[in-house]
Scaffold this motif. Sequence first.
Motif, PDB file in Angstrom:
ATOM      1  N   SER A  95       3.158  -2.487   7.975  1.00 41.52           N
ATOM      2  CA  SER A  95       3.957  -1.202   8.274  1.00 41.52           C
ATOM      3  C   SER A  95       2.799   0.050   8.159  1.00 41.52           C
ATOM      4  CB  SER A  95       5.073  -1.354   7.547  1.00 41.52           C
ATOM      5  OG  SER A  95       4.912  -0.881   6.352  1.00 41.52           O
ATOM      6  N   TYR A  96       2.090  -0.202   7.007  1.00 46.87           N
ATOM      7  CA  TYR A  96       1.221   0.875   6.750  1.00 46.87           C
ATOM      8  C   TYR A  96       0.131   1.194   7.679  1.00 46.87           C
ATOM      9  CZ  TYR A  96      -1.363   4.097   3.865  1.00 46.87           C
ATOM     10  OH  TYR A  96      -1.951   5.384   3.365  1.00 46.87           O
ATOM     11  N   PHE A  97      -0.501   0.133   7.823  1.00 42.38           N
ATOM     12  CA  PHE A  97      -1.545  -0.023   9.107  1.00 42.38           C
ATOM     13  C   PHE A  97      -1.004  -0.384  10.199  1.00 42.38           C
ATOM     14  CE2 PHE A  97      -4.425  -0.318   5.361  1.00 42.38           C
ATOM     15  CZ  PHE A  97      -5.099   0.929   5.380  1.00 42.38           C
ATOM     16  N   MET A 149      -1.049  -7.746  -4.221  1.00 43.80           N
ATOM     17  CA  MET A 149      -2.139  -6.788  -4.490  1.00 43.80           C
ATOM     18  C   MET A 149      -0.860  -5.523  -4.430  1.00 43.80           C
ATOM     19  SD  MET A 149      -5.054  -7.298  -4.456  1.00 43.80           S
ATOM     20  CE  MET A 149      -5.876  -9.156  -4.199  1.00 43.80           C
ATOM     21  N   LEU A 150      -1.144  -4.336  -5.613  1.00 44.31           N
ATOM     22  CA  LEU A 150      -0.550  -3.065  -5.327  1.00 44.31           C
ATOM     23  C   LEU A 150      -1.667  -2.038  -5.384  1.00 44.31           C
ATOM     24  CD1 LEU A 150       2.127  -1.509  -5.826  1.00 44.31           C
ATOM     25  CD2 LEU A 150       1.478  -1.365  -8.184  1.00 44.31           C
ATOM     26  N   ILE A 151      -1.512  -1.684  -4.191  1.00 47.61           N
ATOM     27  CA  ILE A 151      -2.936  -0.548  -3.833  1.00 47.61           C
ATOM     28  C   ILE A 151      -2.114   0.880  -3.802  1.00 47.61           C
ATOM     29  CG2 ILE A 151      -4.543   0.220  -2.257  1.00 47.61           C
ATOM     30  CD1 ILE A 151      -4.396  -2.832  -1.437  1.00 47.61           C
ATOM     31  N   ASN A 152      -2.941   1.870  -4.459  1.00 48.22           N
ATOM     32  CA  ASN A 152      -2.649   3.244  -4.111  1.00 48.22           C
ATOM     33  C   ASN A 152      -3.805   3.855  -3.769  1.00 48.22           C
ATOM     34  OD1 ASN A 152      -0.308   3.372  -5.571  1.00 48.22           O
ATOM     35  ND2 ASN A 152      -1.128   3.177  -7.536  1.00 48.22           N
ATOM     36  N   VAL A 153      -3.780   4.383  -2.271  1.00 43.79           N
ATOM     37  CA  VAL A 153      -4.748   4.886  -1.570  1.00 43.79           C
ATOM     38  C   VAL A 153      -4.717   6.343  -1.239  1.00 43.79           C
ATOM     39  CG1 VAL A 153      -4.049   4.135   0.599  1.00 43.79           C
ATOM     40  CG2 VAL A 153      -6.334   4.172   0.451  1.00 43.79           C
ATOM     41  N   VAL A 154      -5.632   7.403  -1.277  1.00 43.14           N
ATOM     42  CA  VAL A 154      -5.484   8.695  -1.017  1.00 43.14           C
ATOM     43  C   VAL A 154      -6.962   9.133  -0.213  1.00 43.14           C
ATOM     44  CG1 VAL A 154      -3.996   9.154  -2.889  1.00 43.14           C
ATOM     45  CG2 VAL A 154      -6.496   9.205  -3.250  1.00 43.14           C
ATOM     46  N   LEU A 198      -7.115  -3.142  11.282  1.00 44.86           N
ATOM     47  CA  LEU A 198      -7.090  -2.270  10.160  1.00 44.86           C
ATOM     48  C   LEU A 198      -6.568  -3.591   8.953  1.00 44.86           C
ATOM     49  CD1 LEU A 198      -6.288   1.254  10.766  1.00 44.86           C
ATOM     50  CD2 LEU A 198      -8.694  -0.203  10.604  1.00 44.86           C
ATOM     51  N   THR A 199      -5.273  -4.323   9.377  1.00 44.80           N
ATOM     52  CA  THR A 199      -4.821  -5.074   8.314  1.00 44.80           C
ATOM     53  C   THR A 199      -6.016  -6.386   8.139  1.00 44.80           C
ATOM     54  OG1 THR A 199      -2.785  -4.566   9.454  1.00 44.80           O
ATOM     55  CG2 THR A 199      -2.695  -6.632   8.183  1.00 44.80           C
ATOM     56  N   PHE A 200      -6.429  -6.595   9.274  1.00 46.68           N
ATOM     57  CA  PHE A 200      -7.431  -7.740   8.971  1.00 46.68           C
ATOM     58  C   PHE A 200      -8.530  -7.491   8.067  1.00 46.68           C
ATOM     59  CE2 PHE A 200     -11.596  -9.289  10.669  1.00 46.68           C
ATOM     60  CZ  PHE A 200     -11.455 -10.472  10.360  1.00 46.68           C
ATOM     61  N   ILE A 201      -8.866  -6.100   8.267  1.00 50.40           N
ATOM     62  CA  ILE A 201      -9.950  -5.702   7.237  1.00 50.40           C
ATOM     63  C   ILE A 201      -9.654  -5.691   6.163  1.00 50.40           C
ATOM     64  CG2 ILE A 201     -11.460  -3.548   6.742  1.00 50.40           C
ATOM     65  CD1 ILE A 201     -11.417  -2.898   9.765  1.00 50.40           C
ATOM     66  N   VAL A 202      -8.600  -5.463   5.624  1.00 51.28           N
ATOM     67  CA  VAL A 202      -7.831  -5.436   4.372  1.00 51.28           C
ATOM     68  C   VAL A 202      -7.879  -6.773   3.756  1.00 51.28           C
ATOM     69  CG1 VAL A 202      -5.772  -4.804   2.847  1.00 51.28           C
ATOM     70  CG2 VAL A 202      -6.546  -3.284   4.572  1.00 51.28           C
ATOM     71  N   ILE A 216       0.736  -1.027  -0.037  1.00 52.42           N
ATOM     72  CA  ILE A 216       0.174  -0.032  -0.016  1.00 52.42           C
ATOM     73  C   ILE A 216       0.923   1.233  -0.107  1.00 52.42           C
ATOM     74  CG2 ILE A 216      -1.893   1.170   1.200  1.00 52.42           C
ATOM     75  CD1 ILE A 216      -2.664  -1.333   2.424  1.00 52.42           C
ATOM     76  N   ASN A 217       0.505   1.980  -1.033  1.00 48.29           N
ATOM     77  CA  ASN A 217       1.509   3.315  -1.276  1.00 48.29           C
ATOM     78  C   ASN A 217       3.031   2.944  -1.004  1.00 48.29           C
ATOM     79  OD1 ASN A 217      -0.809   4.685  -1.751  1.00 48.29           O
ATOM     80  ND2 ASN A 217      -0.875   5.720   0.340  1.00 48.29           N
ATOM     81  N   GLY A 218       3.374   1.856  -1.437  1.00 48.80           N
ATOM     82  CA  GLY A 218       5.024   1.519  -1.427  1.00 48.80           C
ATOM     83  C   GLY A 218       5.512   0.901  -0.133  1.00 48.80           C
TER      84      GLY A 218
END
Length: 138
Positions: A45-47, A71-76, A52-56, A38-40
């Motif tokens: 480490s992002y969440f 999965m490559l995810i870009n989130v804004v 929140l990791t479980f939700i993803v 997620i975003n690199g």
Amino acid sequence: MAKKKEDKKVVDLGHGVGRRKTAIARVYLREGDGKIVINGRDVDSYFGNPMLTFIVKQPLVATDTVTKYDMLINVVGGGPSGQAGACRHGISRALVAHDEAYRPVLHTSGFMTRDSRMVERKKYGQPGARRKFQFSKR
């Protein structure tokens, strides 16, 4: 003569856009071994919060594809909770774009539905969305 290095082209199996509150996540589904970026950064480490990791990861667990795709995810936009929900929605859409057989299990789990609850806007002449100024009799 120097040999030209062959570029290994990355093929996206599916693409999905997920939304939640004010967060928007673009998800690219690729062949792999279950890495989520997620975003690199890695999803853990992002969440920082394991919830929140479980939700993803919920759509991957529901379809039993945890170690099948990368999965490559870009989130804004939004905050951590909204971003996690947007990622979940986008992953579900990407899985269905790749294989339509995943739709029934994801739909019954509620991952295909966009959660439309958003913060109500603040109205003019008021201190908040619903809050009014204190009434004064005199």
